[in-house]
Design an enzyme around this catalytic site. Structure first.
Site, PDB file in Angstrom:
ATOM      1  N   SER A  52       0.821  -1.208   0.000  1.00  0.00           N
ATOM      2  CA  SER A  52       0.000   0.000   0.000  1.00  0.00           C
ATOM      3  C   SER A  52       0.860   1.266   0.000  1.00  0.00           C
ATOM      4  CB  SER A  52      -0.900   0.032   1.232  1.00  0.00           C
ATOM      5  OG  SER A  52      -1.599  -1.172   1.368  1.00  0.00           O
TER       6      SER A  52
HETATM    7  N1  SAH Z   1      -0.319  -5.249   4.058  1.00  0.00           N
HETATM    8  C1  SAH Z   1       0.450  -5.501   2.853  1.00  0.00           C
HETATM    9  C2  SAH Z   1      -0.284  -5.097   1.581  1.00  0.00           C
HETATM   10  C3  SAH Z   1      -1.085  -6.195   1.159  1.00  0.00           C
HETATM   11  S1  SAH Z   1      -1.830  -6.265  -0.422  1.00  0.00           S
HETATM   12  C4  SAH Z   1       1.806  -4.840   2.900  1.00  0.00           C
HETATM   13  O1  SAH Z   1       2.103  -4.138   3.865  1.00  0.00           O
HETATM   14  O2  SAH Z   1       2.596  -5.075   1.985  1.00  0.00           O
HETATM   15  C5  SAH Z   1      -3.103  -7.411   0.044  1.00  0.00           C
HETATM   16  C6  SAH Z   1      -2.623  -8.809   0.394  1.00  0.00           C
HETATM   17  O3  SAH Z   1      -3.763  -9.545   0.825  1.00  0.00           O
HETATM   18  C7  SAH Z   1      -2.016  -9.578  -0.772  1.00  0.00           C
HETATM   19  O4  SAH Z   1      -0.755 -10.049  -0.424  1.00  0.00           O
HETATM   20  C8  SAH Z   1      -3.003 -10.738  -0.966  1.00  0.00           C
HETATM   21  O5  SAH Z   1      -2.387 -11.928  -1.387  1.00  0.00           O
HETATM   22  C9  SAH Z   1      -3.601 -10.883   0.420  1.00  0.00           C
HETATM   23  N2  SAH Z   1      -4.897 -11.550   0.498  1.00  0.00           N
HETATM   24  C10 SAH Z   1      -5.935 -11.483  -0.366  1.00  0.00           C
HETATM   25  N3  SAH Z   1      -6.963 -12.241   0.084  1.00  0.00           N
HETATM   26  C11 SAH Z   1      -6.560 -12.786   1.264  1.00  0.00           C
HETATM   27  C12 SAH Z   1      -7.172 -13.665   2.201  1.00  0.00           C
HETATM   28  N4  SAH Z   1      -8.407 -14.168   2.029  1.00  0.00           N
HETATM   29  N5  SAH Z   1      -6.469 -14.022   3.303  1.00  0.00           N
HETATM   30  C13 SAH Z   1      -5.211 -13.548   3.513  1.00  0.00           C
HETATM   31  N6  SAH Z   1      -4.571 -12.719   2.650  1.00  0.00           N
HETATM   32  C14 SAH Z   1      -5.247 -12.340   1.537  1.00  0.00           C
END
Ligand code: SAH
Length: 204
Positions: A52
């Site tokens: 993000s």
């Molecule tokens: N917080 C992260 C940004 C994440 S982007 C950072 O600091 O880099 C969103 C993430 O959510 C992605 O890695 C994606 O794979 C994950 N995601 C999507 N659906 C999910 C689920 N049901 N359970 C766990 N992770 C999930």
């Protein structure tokens, strides 16, 4: 590290700003250009996912109002950057990531940064993480089309807070701050329009 336009961020909690500034974002992304990591925008982290924008990380962290004794659940570990920020403010951080390769890499990066109070689990975070429930705070970093997933609502303590993006399409997402009152009822407040990758349910 100082982020681009950080002085314009509408984030006032100094503890949050310090925590964000202390985590070396370039270490959590693959960009060969270190300076790119300190621009205020999302960046790709592989597997079609993004880290993000730093301002949004800071804003979500401030909305979460984390205290040092808190146990925090994060859904969507991604790069591990948000987890590293939370690790500095909370007692314990449990983070769940649905893509195994990202979970593994984030675990390695967090360990290398000395974040000993973070656990990363590979799994579907829609279900939360029951073994360590209930949580003082929950943050979701992928967009939930139908609002707060029921298991997360259940795993949040009374007077706990939950911050998440909701919305079905990328054009129609809102960052939402939720407080669970002492009777267990959720009070929601829309904060601002955002754009996150969607929450998926398929383990990879
Ligand atoms: N917080 C992260 C940004 C994440 S982007 C950072 O600091 O880099 C969103 C993430 O959510 C992605 O890695 C994606 O794979 C994950 N995601 C999507 N659906 C999910 C689920 N049901 N359970 C766990 N992770 C999930």
């Amino acid at each position: 590290m100082q982020y681009e336009r950080m002085s314009e961020w509408k984030v006032h909690d100094k503890r949050v700003l310090d925590a964000v500034a202390r985590v070396p974002r370039h270490f959590f992304v693959d960009t060969p250009d270190v300076f790119e990591a300190y621009e205020d925008r999302p960046l790709p982290i592989g597997h079609g996912q993004t880290i993000s924008q730093p301002y949004i990380v800071a804003l979500m962290t401030e909305l979460l109002a984390v205290e040092p004794h808190h146990r925090v659940l994060e859904i969507g570990t991604g790069s591990g950057f948000q987890a590293a920020v939370l690790a500095q403010l909370a007692g314990e951080v449990i983070s769940v990531e649905i893509i195994e390769a990202l979970a593994k890499r984030a675990r390695e990066r967090l360990a290398a940064q000395g974040c000993q109070n973070v656990e990363v689990h590979h799994g579907d975070g829609y279900k939360g993480y029951p073994p360590k429930a209930p949580y003082d705070r929950i943050i979701v970093t992928a967009s939930c089309p139908d609002g707060v997933p029921e298991p997360l609502e259940e795993q949040l303590k009374p007077s706990g807070r939950l911050v998440l993006p909701t919305g079905a399409t990328s054009e129609d997402q809102q960052l939402v701050a939720v407080i669970k009152d002492m009777d267990g009822k959720l009070q929601r407040e829309a904060v601002l329009p955002v754009r996150f990758v969607p929450l998926t349910r398929r383990l990879r």
